[in-house]
Enzyme design. Sequence first.
Site, PDB file in Angstrom:
ATOM      1  N   GLY A 104     -10.309  -8.471  -2.090  1.00 20.48           N
ATOM      2  CA  GLY A 104     -10.074  -9.415  -1.011  1.00 20.48           C
ATOM      3  C   GLY A 104      -9.199 -10.609  -1.309  1.00 20.48           C
ATOM      4  O   GLY A 104      -8.060 -10.480  -1.759  1.00 20.48           O
ATOM      5  N   LYS A 114     -19.491 -16.954   1.124  1.00 15.91           N
ATOM      6  CA  LYS A 114     -20.929 -16.818   1.371  1.00 15.91           C
ATOM      7  C   LYS A 114     -21.695 -16.100   0.263  1.00 15.91           C
ATOM      8  O   LYS A 114     -21.234 -15.081  -0.247  1.00 15.91           O
ATOM      9  CB  LYS A 114     -21.125 -16.019   2.653  1.00 15.91           C
ATOM     10  N   GLY A 130     -13.225  -3.978   0.294  1.00 12.80           N
ATOM     11  CA  GLY A 130     -14.598  -3.494   0.500  1.00 12.80           C
ATOM     12  C   GLY A 130     -14.998  -2.477  -0.546  1.00 12.80           C
ATOM     13  O   GLY A 130     -16.136  -2.480  -1.030  1.00 12.80           O
ATOM     14  N   ARG A 160       0.826  -1.218   0.000  1.00 12.14           N
ATOM     15  CA  ARG A 160       0.000   0.000   0.000  1.00 12.14           C
ATOM     16  C   ARG A 160       0.858   1.265   0.000  1.00 12.14           C
ATOM     17  O   ARG A 160       0.476   2.261  -0.613  1.00 12.14           O
ATOM     18  CB  ARG A 160      -0.935  -0.014   1.206  1.00 12.14           C
TER      19      ARG A 160
HETATM   20  P1  AMP Z   1     -14.793 -14.231   0.748  1.00  8.79           P
HETATM   21  O1  AMP Z   1     -14.140 -13.482   1.881  1.00  8.79           O
HETATM   22  O2  AMP Z   1     -16.268 -14.303   0.846  1.00  8.79           O
HETATM   23  O3  AMP Z   1     -14.290 -13.816  -0.612  1.00  8.79           O
HETATM   24  O4  AMP Z   1     -14.350 -15.743   0.948  1.00  8.79           O
HETATM   25  C1  AMP Z   1     -13.029 -16.162   0.939  1.00  8.79           C
HETATM   26  C2  AMP Z   1     -12.933 -17.414   1.718  1.00  8.79           C
HETATM   27  O5  AMP Z   1     -13.767 -18.397   1.146  1.00  8.79           O
HETATM   28  C3  AMP Z   1     -11.529 -17.996   1.756  1.00  8.79           C
HETATM   29  O6  AMP Z   1     -11.047 -17.951   3.058  1.00  8.79           O
HETATM   30  C4  AMP Z   1     -11.750 -19.451   1.289  1.00  8.79           C
HETATM   31  O7  AMP Z   1     -11.042 -20.395   2.064  1.00  8.79           O
HETATM   32  C5  AMP Z   1     -13.228 -19.629   1.498  1.00  8.79           C
HETATM   33  N1  AMP Z   1     -13.775 -20.714   0.680  1.00  8.79           N
HETATM   34  C6  AMP Z   1     -13.696 -20.879  -0.648  1.00  8.79           C
HETATM   35  N2  AMP Z   1     -14.258 -22.042  -1.019  1.00  8.79           N
HETATM   36  C7  AMP Z   1     -14.686 -22.655   0.110  1.00  8.79           C
HETATM   37  C8  AMP Z   1     -15.329 -23.894   0.385  1.00  8.79           C
HETATM   38  N3  AMP Z   1     -15.638 -24.747  -0.582  1.00  8.79           N
HETATM   39  N4  AMP Z   1     -15.615 -24.189   1.664  1.00  8.79           N
HETATM   40  C9  AMP Z   1     -15.291 -23.329   2.651  1.00  8.79           C
HETATM   41  N5  AMP Z   1     -14.688 -22.140   2.459  1.00  8.79           N
HETATM   42  C10 AMP Z   1     -14.386 -21.802   1.201  1.00  8.79           C
END
Ligand code: AMP
Length: 417
Positions: A375, A219, A398, A36
Amino acid sequence: MQQHIDSYDFAGKKAIVRVDFNVPLNEQFEITDDTRIRRAMPTLKKVLAGGGSLIIMSHLGRPKGVTDKFSLKHIVNHVAECLGAPVKFAADCQKAQAEVASLKPGEALLLENLRFYAEEEGKPRGLAEDASDEEKKAAKAAVKASQKDFVKTLASYADCYINDAFGTAHRAHASTALIADYFPNDKMFGYLMEGEIKAIDNVLKNAKHPFTAIIGGSKVSSKLAVLENMLEKVDNLIIGGGMGYTFVKAQGGQIGNSLHEDDLMPQALEILAKAKEKGVKIYLSQETVIADDFSNDANTKIVPSGQIPEGWEGMDAGPASLKEWKDVILGSKTVLWNGPVGVFEMPTFAKGTLQIAEDLAEATAKGAYTLVGGGDSVAAVTQMGYAEKVSYVSTGGGAMLEALEGKELPGIAAIRG
Ligand code: AMP
């Protein structure tokens, strides 16, 4: 009126620049990743080279008041090293008048962490947990009132304002948005912000088709608004990672112990229906690498995504999905990627995410515009060594997510407005 950093005359002027120096520090207060800081250098150097002086401001962490751990004094030497010029330090961002007055062209001053003051974010602090609604309202009104003086003091230091902090562009804070009002004819974006805005426009406004978005991560709930906005823009939508299992379950598949959100199943079905209506092709992971434990050393198998046995969970996209996705990515002229398609932090389950990074690099080499936005996909592409092989890697998690949701970011609106 918005100015442009390339044509603005900085000679003899003091520029107050909002940067994002929210860098990770270890227990010895050493910077563990200075990306950064380095990304802000072109803007800072431009001001000095133009004969101006710099008042640099940033936040660090989430302090609730003055906290040594979050002091920007820990990074001042490194900033000076990167800048190739001495950098003075003002230990109180609201009492820097003397240091500012003595600044000469070619000199720089770093202000102490803006978030040592509640006024930066404009949110009350120290409220008792059982505070009544009235008390909360009064505290909010008080901090909003004192925020005006806080902004005015910062603005009084300078002749012009530059926002180069994309990481906080989605916040309407004192230094990211409100201060711009004091510089109606002398406000501009820094180079980093300009690059981010151009990247966003390249996918949201000027995308060449076919346009494919790959949305992964854990999610559905945190990416729902992005998925909905993407349906308005893309030809192909690849949905991977943990969030994919909510879609599989909603369609009647067996997902075993895979991550999912039951309450988001209706929205998942709605997205599938809307995509059909709009002619957007959705690619869920048809094949999954499953594990009998959430661990790098778990036993693994490859199965169709809707046939995951109890006691097993989906951890990564399977080879058949990766092959299908590769063809879609390589057939695209614009590709946006947000979110890993597996638990990439564990090497056993990082293959899918690595393959996506490779596919993006290959598509870029063939002339496609590729943006890695936000992210964990940014961390993945950087760790895997592909950051230089795609068109653009965003610095703002974000902020990028909100931009991809189609929202106007306050930090951008304040300069343009
Ligand atoms: P996000 O912050 O929503 O972009 O999610 C990123 C996170 O999703 C990372 O830490 C990944 O380990 C997790 N992730 C990706 N695929 C899976 C999965 N099949 N089961 C559990 N966690 C997951």
